[in-house]
Design a protein around this motif. Structure first.
Motif, PDB file in Angstrom:
ATOM      1  N   HIS A  50       8.802  -9.579   6.395  1.00  0.00           N
ATOM      2  CA  HIS A  50       7.353  -9.673   6.234  1.00  0.00           C
ATOM      3  C   HIS A  50       7.005 -11.109   5.872  1.00  0.00           C
ATOM      4  N   VAL A  51       6.159 -11.739   6.702  1.00  0.00           N
ATOM      5  CA  VAL A  51       5.779 -13.134   6.513  1.00  0.00           C
ATOM      6  C   VAL A  51       4.526 -13.244   5.651  1.00  0.00           C
ATOM      7  N   GLY A  52       3.551 -12.360   5.873  1.00  0.00           N
ATOM      8  CA  GLY A  52       2.313 -12.404   5.114  1.00  0.00           C
ATOM      9  C   GLY A  52       1.147 -11.897   5.934  1.00  0.00           C
ATOM     10  N   PRO A  53      -0.054 -11.985   5.364  1.00  0.00           N
ATOM     11  CA  PRO A  53      -1.242 -11.498   6.066  1.00  0.00           C
ATOM     12  C   PRO A  53      -1.625 -12.398   7.228  1.00  0.00           C
ATOM     13  N   ALA A  54      -2.361 -11.818   8.169  1.00  0.00           N
ATOM     14  CA  ALA A  54      -2.874 -12.568   9.318  1.00  0.00           C
ATOM     15  C   ALA A  54      -4.129 -11.868   9.822  1.00  0.00           C
ATOM     16  N   VAL A  55      -4.860 -12.567  10.671  1.00  0.00           N
ATOM     17  CA  VAL A  55      -6.106 -12.040  11.228  1.00  0.00           C
ATOM     18  C   VAL A  55      -6.123 -12.331  12.725  1.00  0.00           C
ATOM     19  N   ALA A  56      -6.537 -11.331  13.491  1.00  0.00           N
ATOM     20  CA  ALA A  56      -6.698 -11.491  14.937  1.00  0.00           C
ATOM     21  C   ALA A  56      -8.164 -11.286  15.293  1.00  0.00           C
ATOM     22  N   GLN A  57      -8.624 -11.957  16.324  1.00  0.00           N
ATOM     23  CA  GLN A  57      -9.990 -11.756  16.776  1.00  0.00           C
ATOM     24  C   GLN A  57     -10.040 -10.543  17.687  1.00  0.00           C
ATOM     25  N   ASP A  90     -10.292  -3.678   8.922  1.00  0.00           N
ATOM     26  CA  ASP A  90      -9.084  -3.441   8.114  1.00  0.00           C
ATOM     27  C   ASP A  90      -8.814  -1.946   8.046  1.00  0.00           C
ATOM     28  N   PHE A  91      -7.789  -1.500   8.735  1.00  0.00           N
ATOM     29  CA  PHE A  91      -7.444  -0.079   8.775  1.00  0.00           C
ATOM     30  C   PHE A  91      -7.095   0.471   7.395  1.00  0.00           C
ATOM     31  N   LEU A  92      -6.589  -0.374   6.507  1.00  0.00           N
ATOM     32  CA  LEU A  92      -6.147   0.092   5.185  1.00  0.00           C
ATOM     33  C   LEU A  92      -7.277   0.104   4.151  1.00  0.00           C
ATOM     34  N   SER A  93      -8.460  -0.408   4.513  1.00  0.00           N
ATOM     35  CA  SER A  93      -9.540  -0.432   3.504  1.00  0.00           C
ATOM     36  C   SER A  93     -10.332   0.860   3.505  1.00  0.00           C
ATOM     37  N   GLY A 117      -4.357  -7.830   9.438  1.00  0.00           N
ATOM     38  CA  GLY A 117      -3.025  -7.296   9.673  1.00  0.00           C
ATOM     39  C   GLY A 117      -1.977  -8.101   8.947  1.00  0.00           C
ATOM     40  N   ASP A 118      -0.754  -7.933   9.382  1.00  0.00           N
ATOM     41  CA  ASP A 118       0.389  -8.593   8.763  1.00  0.00           C
ATOM     42  C   ASP A 118       1.320  -9.128   9.840  1.00  0.00           C
ATOM     43  N   LEU A 176       1.784   0.474  10.820  1.00  0.00           N
ATOM     44  CA  LEU A 176       3.022  -0.278  10.612  1.00  0.00           C
ATOM     45  C   LEU A 176       2.905  -1.306   9.492  1.00  0.00           C
ATOM     46  N   ARG A 177       1.718  -1.452   8.919  1.00  0.00           N
ATOM     47  CA  ARG A 177       1.513  -2.440   7.855  1.00  0.00           C
ATOM     48  C   ARG A 177       2.235  -2.029   6.571  1.00  0.00           C
ATOM     49  N   PRO A 178       2.603  -3.005   5.750  1.00  0.00           N
ATOM     50  CA  PRO A 178       3.312  -2.709   4.505  1.00  0.00           C
ATOM     51  C   PRO A 178       2.578  -1.743   3.580  1.00  0.00           C
ATOM     52  N   GLY A 179       1.275  -1.651   3.639  1.00  0.00           N
ATOM     53  CA  GLY A 179       0.529  -0.736   2.777  1.00  0.00           C
ATOM     54  C   GLY A 179       0.579   0.717   3.196  1.00  0.00           C
ATOM     55  N   CYS A 180       1.213   1.018   4.332  1.00  0.00           N
ATOM     56  CA  CYS A 180       1.316   2.396   4.825  1.00  0.00           C
ATOM     57  C   CYS A 180       2.679   2.976   4.476  1.00  0.00           C
ATOM     58  N   ASP A 181       2.686   4.268   4.198  1.00  0.00           N
ATOM     59  CA  ASP A 181       3.945   4.939   3.888  1.00  0.00           C
ATOM     60  C   ASP A 181       4.461   5.712   5.099  1.00  0.00           C
ATOM     61  N   ASP A 182       4.200   5.193   6.269  1.00  0.00           N
ATOM     62  CA  ASP A 182       4.666   5.794   7.511  1.00  0.00           C
ATOM     63  C   ASP A 182       6.167   5.515   7.668  1.00  0.00           C
ATOM     64  N   PRO A 183       6.947   6.465   8.187  1.00  0.00           N
ATOM     65  CA  PRO A 183       8.386   6.213   8.356  1.00  0.00           C
ATOM     66  C   PRO A 183       8.688   4.971   9.197  1.00  0.00           C
ATOM     67  N   MET A 184       7.891   4.721  10.241  1.00  0.00           N
ATOM     68  CA  MET A 184       8.131   3.541  11.070  1.00  0.00           C
ATOM     69  C   MET A 184       7.773   2.265  10.322  1.00  0.00           C
ATOM     70  N   ALA A 185       6.784   2.317   9.433  1.00  0.00           N
ATOM     71  CA  ALA A 185       6.447   1.146   8.617  1.00  0.00           C
ATOM     72  C   ALA A 185       7.603   0.825   7.684  1.00  0.00           C
ATOM     73  N   ARG A 186       8.209   1.846   7.103  1.00  0.00           N
ATOM     74  CA  ARG A 186       9.376   1.630   6.228  1.00  0.00           C
ATOM     75  C   ARG A 186      10.529   1.049   7.050  1.00  0.00           C
ATOM     76  N   TRP A 187      10.739   1.569   8.270  1.00  0.00           N
ATOM     77  CA  TRP A 187      11.799   1.056   9.138  1.00  0.00           C
ATOM     78  C   TRP A 187      11.557  -0.422   9.450  1.00  0.00           C
ATOM     79  N   LEU A 188      10.305  -0.783   9.780  1.00  0.00           N
ATOM     80  CA  LEU A 188       9.989  -2.163  10.122  1.00  0.00           C
ATOM     81  C   LEU A 188      10.244  -3.097   8.944  1.00  0.00           C
ATOM     82  N   ARG A 189       9.917  -2.656   7.742  1.00  0.00           N
ATOM     83  CA  ARG A 189      10.174  -3.491   6.555  1.00  0.00           C
ATOM     84  C   ARG A 189      11.660  -3.788   6.394  1.00  0.00           C
TER      85      ARG A 189
END
Length: 133
Positions: free
Chosen positions: A35-42, A130-133, A64-65, A17-30
């Protein structure tokens, strides 16, 4: 970074669902949220299939974002269906939605996220977090 109303609930996404993915649901979420910006979870991030699973509380950081939800009821209902954790899906669900504290660009914030709800034994841990790296 765009200014966000502090009253708007936040959503933390870490995978397809992150902005770097071209998934249809990611496009829908955008289109459906700001989009506020990057974030990190433990926690730990695992490769489930072509998508990841997040397990909070483990050692490590997950990249994540954050998205601000102007219409949280509609957005979260659509995402609950997408993640197959809405009430009408058979249990046990693969994911569950919870609020947790994540580190945004301006410090800690509370955000909804989808947590992997199954055993991670045998799954590959994404060491970078990071799933996108």
């Amino acid at each position: 970074m765009q200014r966000v109303c502090l009253n708007e609930p936040l959503l933390f996404v870490y995978g397809t669902l992150r902005p770097g993915c071209d998934d249809p649901m990611a496009r829908w979420l955008r289109d459906a949220a700001l989009h506020v910006g990057p974030a990190v979870a433990q926690g730990g991030l695992y490769r489930v299939a072509a998508y990841p699973g997040f397990v909070p509380g483990e050692a490590g950081d997950v990249a994540g974002d954050l998205f601000a939800l102007a219409d949280p009821g509609a957005v979260l209902a659509a995402l609950d269906d997408y993640e197959e954790c809405a009430a009408h899906f058979a249990r046990p669900h693969e994911y569950r939605r919870e609020r947790l504290t994540v580190r945004g660009e301006n410090g800690p914030v509370e955000a909804w996220t989808y947590i992997y709800n199954r055993d991670v034994a045998g799954l590959e841990r994404i060491e970078s977090g990071d799933f996108l790296s």
